[in-house]
Design a protein around this motif. Structure first.
Motif, PDB file in Angstrom:
ATOM      1  N   ALA A   1      -7.153  12.753   4.694  1.00 39.10           N
ATOM      2  CA  ALA A   1      -6.508  12.320   3.439  1.00 39.10           C
ATOM      3  C   ALA A   1      -6.635  13.359   2.323  1.00 39.10           C
ATOM      4  O   ALA A   1      -5.935  13.265   1.315  1.00 39.10           O
TER       5      ALA A   1
ATOM      6  N   GLY B   1     -10.919   7.263   1.898  1.00 39.06           N
ATOM      7  CA  GLY B   1      -9.628   7.584   2.486  1.00 39.06           C
ATOM      8  C   GLY B   1      -9.820   7.957   3.946  1.00 39.06           C
ATOM      9  O   GLY B   1     -10.918   8.350   4.358  1.00 39.06           O
TER      10      GLY B   1
ATOM     11  N   LEU C   1      -4.597   9.015  -0.019  1.00 42.53           N
ATOM     12  CA  LEU C   1      -3.718   8.934   1.145  1.00 42.53           C
ATOM     13  C   LEU C   1      -2.793  10.143   1.067  1.00 42.53           C
ATOM     14  O   LEU C   1      -2.108  10.333   0.043  1.00 42.53           O
TER      15      LEU C   1
END
Ligand code: ATP
Length: 233
Positions: A40, A36, A207
């Motif tokens: 994140a 990520g 995310l």
């Protein structure tokens, strides 16, 4: 068989929801990579599993036991060892002293100094050298050895390759399967997506604190990974 189960986990830094209702499972004997973008929530997730970032809600279960409220030092005894971002070795102590620091809350198991030396033979030759004299990659290897000496069921490694020379990273990744074969499951945060795709049995892409993509690397297309990573679509 599931070793670690995370359910609806939410972790705040002040007002910021760094991990947002995240669920994932780590199966015994696998290498699970978390990828990520910056921010994140990868490190926050790992630190929550280690007991360093207390969750606002949700649960963490290790081997069927709820450890959500267990203090960090008791999680080591329960079988969780964290290799933190930046390694955090004792710089004025020797290689061997740093390794043995990991044996402080030792569980019974296969790992001892000799086995760590088998993984990284240079550590035996350089046992008396100060940690401050090691390269970043060597320090990372010592931090992993230190974690193994607690005989963890679950090894957490934060940003394994960040800022390290590729040749050293490769060596660490080469021994990871041996570590897993010896009975330790690995959950790692990896900044380098292609590296994570090569080494992991499964991966999760985060995310904004949520898991937006999961799967086995060979079953995911580069487009899927890129879209999840950048939050496109
Ligand atoms: P990176 O690769 O940059 O470490 P990450 O995916 O590991 O990113 P985290 O470090 O978990 O992300 O951070 C998630 C969010 O929480 C970010 O917005 C970050 O700025 C914020 N954050 C992390 N640690 C703290 C802290 N101690 N205090 C306040 N905010 C924090």
């Amino acid at each position: 068989m599931t070793l670690l189960s995370i359910r609806d986990l939410t972790v705040y830094h002040g007002q910021l929801r760094a991990v947002d209702g995240l669920s994932l499972e780590v199966e015994r004997g696998e290498i699970l990579a978390i990828i990520g973008a910056n921010g994140a929530g990868k490190s926050t997730l790992l630190r929550a599993v280690a007991g360093l970032n207390p969750p606002a809600s949700g649960s963490i279960t290790l081997d069927g036991t709820d450890i959500t409220r267990l203090p960090a030092h008791k999680r080591v005894s329960a079988g969780i060892a964290l290799v933190p971002e930046g390694r955090r070795l004792f710089r004025s102590l020797t290689v061997e002293e740093n390794l043995l620091a990991g044996a402080y809350r030792r569980r019974p198991g296969a790992w001892n100094l000799a086995r760590v030396h088998e993984l990284f033979p240079w550590m035996a030759d350089r046992r008396g050298q100060n940690a401050a004299q090691l390269s970043g990659g060597e320090q990372q290897a010592v931090a992993i050895g230190r974690a193994l000496l607690s005989n963890p069921a679950l090894l957490l490694i934060d940003e394994l390759s960040l800022g390290l020379a590729p040749v050293v990273v490769r060596r660490i990744y080469e021994v990871l399967p041996d570590i897993v074969t010896a009975g330790t499951t690995a959950l790692l945060v990896e900044q380098d997506v292609s590296q994570a795709m090569r080494v992991a049995d499964r991966l999760h892409c985060l995310l904004e604190g949520r898991s937006v993509l999961r799967g086995r690397p060979r079953e995911l297309t580069p487009e899927q990974v890129e879209h999840a990573y950048f939050g496109i679509g």
